[in-house]
Design a protein around this motif. Structure first.
Motif, short mmCIF file in Angstrom:
data_model
loop_
_atom_site.label_atom_id
_atom_site.label_comp_id
_atom_site.label_asym_id
_atom_site.label_seq_id
_atom_site.Cartn_x
_atom_site.Cartn_y
_atom_site.Cartn_z
N GLU A 132 0.82 -1.21 0.00
CA GLU A 132 0.00 0.00 0.00
C GLU A 132 0.86 1.27 0.00
O GLU A 132 0.34 2.36 -0.27
CB GLU A 132 -0.97 0.02 1.20
CG GLU A 132 -0.31 0.03 2.55
CD GLU A 132 -0.08 -1.37 3.13
OE1 GLU A 132 -0.36 -1.55 4.32
OE2 GLU A 132 0.38 -2.25 2.39
N ASP A 190 -3.90 5.81 7.07
CA ASP A 190 -5.26 6.00 7.55
C ASP A 190 -5.27 6.19 9.07
O ASP A 190 -5.85 5.37 9.80
CB ASP A 190 -6.14 4.81 7.15
CG ASP A 190 -7.61 5.04 7.47
OD1 ASP A 190 -8.03 6.22 7.52
OD2 ASP A 190 -8.34 4.05 7.68
N SER A 210 -0.48 13.02 0.71
CA SER A 210 -1.77 12.43 0.37
C SER A 210 -1.69 10.92 0.27
O SER A 210 -2.55 10.19 0.80
CB SER A 210 -2.28 13.02 -0.96
OG SER A 210 -3.49 12.42 -1.36
N ASN A 216 -1.07 9.46 3.83
CA ASN A 216 -2.27 9.57 4.66
C ASN A 216 -3.28 8.49 4.30
O ASN A 216 -3.92 7.89 5.18
CB ASN A 216 -2.88 10.95 4.49
CG ASN A 216 -3.95 11.25 5.53
OD1 ASN A 216 -3.77 11.00 6.71
ND2 ASN A 216 -5.07 11.78 5.08
N LYS A 217 -3.39 8.22 3.02
CA LYS A 217 -4.30 7.16 2.57
C LYS A 217 -3.82 5.79 3.02
O LYS A 217 -4.61 4.94 3.44
CB LYS A 217 -4.42 7.21 1.04
CG LYS A 217 -5.36 6.15 0.46
CD LYS A 217 -5.43 6.28 -1.05
CE LYS A 217 -6.33 5.20 -1.65
NZ LYS A 217 -6.38 5.30 -3.14
#
Length: 273
Positions: free
Chosen positions: A167, A267, A260, A263-264
């Motif tokens: 991820e 989470d 961004s 952060n995704k």
């Protein structure tokens, strides 16, 4: 007078705190959340400092820094002496931001493993498996910071993390590609010069020097007779313009995109301050 920066960092990349969130299914905070958000704040503070110094280098209220001089030539040289110091402070901060982008990525991806059970399966986000004591959490982060290296260094950990935490693949690819370009840039080169080799002289600051005491010429060949003959020479305003362009064109889009993506991937729990 319009701002020299195209995007405002306070409305774009500053971490947002508070706000409304539902208690239903609320994700409890784990240490990796805290690590990521702490580094986010540190990176943002450094970015704010870099822009502050760069803006001040273009300022016109020099009386804040020194007593104005009635001689225009002396005033000009003094202004640019302080301008050069402010520029160099900005330059150092901008380069630190790049280095911090590796750290925030590494500590965010590294501690994903603390949410895996012994079989490598993701555990419930509210599990205490994702928490350690305050003292241990502090020590772990310091240890992890020390393990960060440039993204293209031999045996760097980023490619390993791409496999273990897919991820984070986009974020890791982003820092690697940015570094490949930036590492050879004039901005990084000048930063390394300041850090390891000395201080350049700037044309604007050197304007009061009317010439050398003597010239050493032997057989029609001139030899150095003044320290300025061997010092690195730069045009200060050209360097300032280049740093402004770097912020707008390269660094801001990179940091905004990276935060961004991270952060995704992380989470983080919304209840962390």
């Amino acid at each position: 007078m319009s701002d020299i920066f195209q995007k405002d960092i306070f409305t774009t990349i500053e971490r947002q705190r508070g706000g409304e969130f539902s208690l239903n299914g609320l994700k409890a905070p784990v240490n990796k959340d805290l690590y990521f958000l702490s580094k986010w704040d540190e990176l943002f503070e450094r970015y704010a400092s870099a822009r502050l110094f760069l803006r001040k280098s273009l300022g016109d209220d020099w009386s804040y820094w020194f007593v104005p001089h009635e001689n225009e030539e002396i005033q000009f040289a003094m202004e640019n002496k302080f301008r050069s110091d402010l520029f160099e402070s900005a330059l150092i901060s901008y380069n630190i931001i790049v280095d911090l982008s590796w750290t925030i990525t590494y500590v965010s991806a590294e501690y994903v493993h603390y949410n895996l059970d012994s079989n490598g399966n993701q555990v419930n986000a509210s599990s205490l498996n994702g928490l350690v004591s305050l003292e241990e959490a502090y020590t772990l982060l310091r240890k992890t910071e020390n393990a960060v290296v440039t993204p293209t260094a031999p045996n760097n950990p980023f490619l390993y993390l791409k496999n273990m935490a897919p991820e984070f693949s986009e974020a890791i690819d982003l820092i690697i590609e940015f570094w490949k370009n930036f590492s050879q840039s004039s901005i990084r080169s000048l930063y390394n010069y300041l850090k390891h080799k000395g201080k350049p002289i700037y044309k604007e600051v050197d304007s009061l020097n009317k010439g050398r005491l003597f010239s050493l010429v032997i057989n029609n060949q001139q030899y150095p007779s003044d320290i300025r003959d061997v010092q690195r020479k730069l045009v200060l305003m050209d360097e300032i313009d280049a740093l402004i362009s770097f912020d707008n064109t390269d660094l801001f889009p990179y940091i905004e995109n990276l935060l961004s993506l991270l952060n995704k991937a992380v989470d983080p729990s919304p209840i962390i301050c």
